[in-house]
Enzyme design. Structure first.
Site, PDB file in Angstrom:
ATOM      1  N   HIS A  32      20.369  26.532  28.987  1.00  0.00           N
ATOM      2  CA  HIS A  32      21.319  27.256  29.840  1.00  0.00           C
ATOM      3  C   HIS A  32      20.902  27.363  31.305  1.00  0.00           C
ATOM      4  O   HIS A  32      21.750  27.501  32.170  1.00  0.00           O
ATOM      5  CB  HIS A  32      21.656  28.627  29.251  1.00  0.00           C
ATOM      6  CG  HIS A  32      20.645  29.698  29.536  1.00  0.00           C
ATOM      7  ND1 HIS A  32      19.570  29.928  28.731  1.00  0.00           N
ATOM      8  CD2 HIS A  32      20.551  30.588  30.559  1.00  0.00           C
ATOM      9  CE1 HIS A  32      18.851  30.925  29.237  1.00  0.00           C
ATOM     10  NE2 HIS A  32      19.425  31.345  30.352  1.00  0.00           N
TER      11      HIS A  32
ATOM     12  N   GLU B 127      21.044  24.852  36.616  1.00  0.00           N
ATOM     13  CA  GLU B 127      20.917  25.636  37.837  1.00  0.00           C
ATOM     14  C   GLU B 127      19.522  25.563  38.465  1.00  0.00           C
ATOM     15  O   GLU B 127      19.378  25.490  39.674  1.00  0.00           O
ATOM     16  CB  GLU B 127      21.257  27.101  37.540  1.00  0.00           C
ATOM     17  CG  GLU B 127      21.181  27.974  38.776  1.00  0.00           C
ATOM     18  CD  GLU B 127      22.189  29.097  38.733  1.00  0.00           C
ATOM     19  OE1 GLU B 127      22.397  29.634  37.640  1.00  0.00           O
ATOM     20  OE2 GLU B 127      22.751  29.423  39.796  1.00  0.00           O
ATOM     21  N   ASP B 128      18.500  25.594  37.636  1.00  0.00           N
ATOM     22  CA  ASP B 128      17.142  25.781  38.157  1.00  0.00           C
ATOM     23  C   ASP B 128      16.248  24.548  38.154  1.00  0.00           C
ATOM     24  O   ASP B 128      15.081  24.642  38.510  1.00  0.00           O
ATOM     25  CB  ASP B 128      16.432  26.904  37.358  1.00  0.00           C
ATOM     26  CG  ASP B 128      17.142  28.238  37.519  1.00  0.00           C
ATOM     27  OD1 ASP B 128      17.863  28.386  38.529  1.00  0.00           O
ATOM     28  OD2 ASP B 128      17.005  29.104  36.640  1.00  0.00           O
TER      29      ASP B 128
ATOM     30  N   ASP C 208      21.107  35.695  26.899  1.00  0.00           N
ATOM     31  CA  ASP C 208      20.339  35.514  28.136  1.00  0.00           C
ATOM     32  C   ASP C 208      20.042  36.886  28.756  1.00  0.00           C
ATOM     33  O   ASP C 208      18.911  37.206  29.114  1.00  0.00           O
ATOM     34  CB  ASP C 208      21.196  34.644  29.077  1.00  0.00           C
ATOM     35  CG  ASP C 208      20.664  34.583  30.493  1.00  0.00           C
ATOM     36  OD1 ASP C 208      19.468  34.313  30.664  1.00  0.00           O
ATOM     37  OD2 ASP C 208      21.470  34.798  31.428  1.00  0.00           O
TER      38      ASP C 208
ATOM     39  N   ASP D 266      24.868  62.488  11.775  1.00  0.00           N
ATOM     40  CA  ASP D 266      24.685  61.097  11.362  1.00  0.00           C
ATOM     41  C   ASP D 266      23.415  60.481  11.948  1.00  0.00           C
ATOM     42  O   ASP D 266      23.293  59.289  12.075  1.00  0.00           O
ATOM     43  CB  ASP D 266      25.914  60.251  11.699  1.00  0.00           C
ATOM     44  CG  ASP D 266      26.235  60.272  13.176  1.00  0.00           C
ATOM     45  OD1 ASP D 266      25.561  61.018  13.917  1.00  0.00           O
ATOM     46  OD2 ASP D 266      27.164  59.555  13.582  1.00  0.00           O
TER      47      ASP D 266
HETATM   48 MN    MN Z   1      18.741  32.698  31.961  1.00  0.00          MN
END
Ligand code: MN
Length: 496
Positions: A74, A78-79, A142, A263
């Site tokens: 994921h 982007e990275d 994430d 409860d």
């Molecule tokens: Mn992440």
């Protein structure tokens, strides 16, 4: 902190992986590890640890191989220098789509007011959910790991992220019925947003924990014996600990007096069939007097997020007050894993993809599942019901000027209010707009000036014989995209 590896993901899967599933997860793991090589998190850990932790959560809630692979990948787009095309080449369109979706969800504009920021977030989430709900589920996993490692960020960021988690991510997890993630997100945010009360509640609850544990174990023994004597097949019976945050919410209602929360200890009973649930309820009540007004039948009347169970509060063994929750295994899985549980059961229904499952090929199915999408609209009114400031923000109804309609394939088309099938057609493609001859809404023929309502499935009927739009459409078309296209074509036509 323990270093996670590939086997931790495999061990978390709800059933032993097929060869194919094992392969895609392993390949995604190797791919992500290579892509993130040398990168470190703020905590000092290898970056891949974050990817593994995310994938592990997805495995725990029962997601499939492709989603787990997308969880591992994921942050790659982007990275790292790796591109989406490479992901698609190696793992296919579906995985690439999910990775792209998660990346886009992450790109949040930080400009604007608090409200604008949240509304934009919610809108994005909604659109992502409508496109492929798995994107949002990856995002939740994430976020869960980011919350677990929040200590390593600056106090400023901790506050911002914790607040966002409490106000957006936890309600979404709840809305999707993933109690497992919702609870953890709330407790983690609670710790940063209100440490004083967090540690207070933690102390109060831990203090009484040992004694409650002893009692619950005794109650489980007694109840099990009673039920089995009456011939109930007890699949599972276990104690349920109330989360810190929900205990706090309760405590606030009862002047912070822990003795008034009934409860705090609960016993959860899993039986095979719905009929067994009611039979078990009768047996429990015969033996232990129920408390008036505390019997809740969420099987007949499920909660808005689909939660099903029977709750009752009884004067249990030793005359002490105890909550008992009764449900089937399927209801239990759905309560813990929510929409994710549908994959476990979707297998049995022989559905191929999620999109097919949600939007199905069959019309009844579409209608049924679109109700679910409609529920998402109501959900925005429910989030943060107790948070005045946030409610203020929600008064600006973020659907006010927008509606969402769907193509028969389940693609979502965003339109202004009172938009018509003509607007819908041009939103897909100008050629489709130009050759439109008719339209169906939810399977029924409608005129072209029909005002589309939110959540409708619109099917555009085109004809090869129609090449130019009808200038009369300008009287009711709403989008500038449609109007411009109609004007352009009719002008050209007039010139000729
Ligand atoms: Mn992440």
């Amino acid at each position: 902190m323990k270093q996670l590896g590939l086997e931790d993901i495999m061990k978390s899967l709800k059933k032993p992986p097929s060869e194919q599933r094992r392969r895609i997860i392993t390949e995604a793991y190797e791919f992500a590890k290579k892509a993130h090589a040398g990168q470190k998190r703020k905590s000092g850990e290898e970056y891949i640890q974050h990817a593994i932790a995310t994938a592990k959560v997805l495995a725990e809630i029962g997601m499939g191989g492709k989603t787990i692979a997308a969880g591992l990948l994921h942050d790659v787009d982007e990275d790292t220098p790796v591109t989406l095309e490479e992901i698609e080449k190696n793992f296919g369109k579906e995985v690439a789509f999910m990775v792209d979706g998660v990346t886009k969800l992450g790109k949040i504009k930080l400009r604007g007011s608090h409200e604008e920021y949240y509304l934009e977030n919610l809108r994005k989430m909604f659109l992502a959910m409508a496109a492929d709900i798995r994107v949002v589920i990856i995002k939740l996993a994430d976020r869960l790991h980011n919350m677990r490692t929040l200590d390593h960020l600056s106090p400023d960021k901790q506050q911002r992220i914790a607040r966002e988690t409490m106000e957006i991510f936890a309600p979404i997890a709840n809305r999707l019925g993933i109690g497992e993630i919702k609870t953890q997100l709330q407790d983690l945010s609670f710790k940063y947003l209100d440490p004083e009360n967090y540690y207070y509640v933690e102390e109060v609850i831990t203090k009484s924990y040992k004694e409650r544990e002893r009692y619950v174990n005794q109650a489980i023994k007694d109840l099990k014996k009673e039920l089995q004597k009456e011939g109930i097949d007890v699949l599972d019976i276990h104690g349920r600990a109330k989360s810190l945050y929900s205990s706090y919410e309760k405590l606030k209602k009862y002047d912070m007096d822990i003795n008034r929360i009934y409860d705090l200890s609960a016993v959860r009973l899993i039986v095979p069939e719905i009929a067994d649930c009611y039979e078990a309820l009768g047996i429990v009540h015969k033996k232990y007097r129920p408390m008036v007004g505390r019997i809740k039948d969420y099987i007949s009347l499920p909660k808005p997020n689909g939660y099903q169970s029977i709750h009752t509060t009884i004067f249990g063994p030793e005359g002490r007050i105890l909550e008992v929750q009764i449900r089937t295994q399927k209801m239990h899985d759905e309560a813990e894993f929510g929409i994710a549980a549908h994959w476990i059961y979707a297998d049995k229904m022989k559905k191929k993809t999620w999109k097919e499952y949600i939007f199905g090929a069959k019309k009844e199915k579409i209608e049924k599942e679109l109700k679910w999408v409609k529920q998402l609209r109501e959900w925005q009114n429910e989030i943060g019901r107790d948070d005045e400031e946030f409610i203020e923000g929600l008064r600006i109804d973020f659907f006010k000027n927008h509606i969402f309609a769907f193509t028969p394939r389940g693609d979502i088309i965003e339109l202004p209010e009172e938009a018509t099938p003509v607007d819908f057609a041009y939103a897909i493609h100008s050629e489709i707009g130009n050759s439109t001859v008719g339209a169906k809404a939810d399977g029924k023929m409608v005129p072209l000036d029909h005002k589309i309502s939110n959540g409708q499935v619109i099917e555009i009927i085109t004809s090869k014989d129609r090449k130019i739009p009808n200038p009369d459409w300008l009287k009711f078309a709403k989008t500038s995209m449609a109007k411009t296209a109609i004007r352009r074509v009719t002008r050209k036509e007039n010139q000729q």
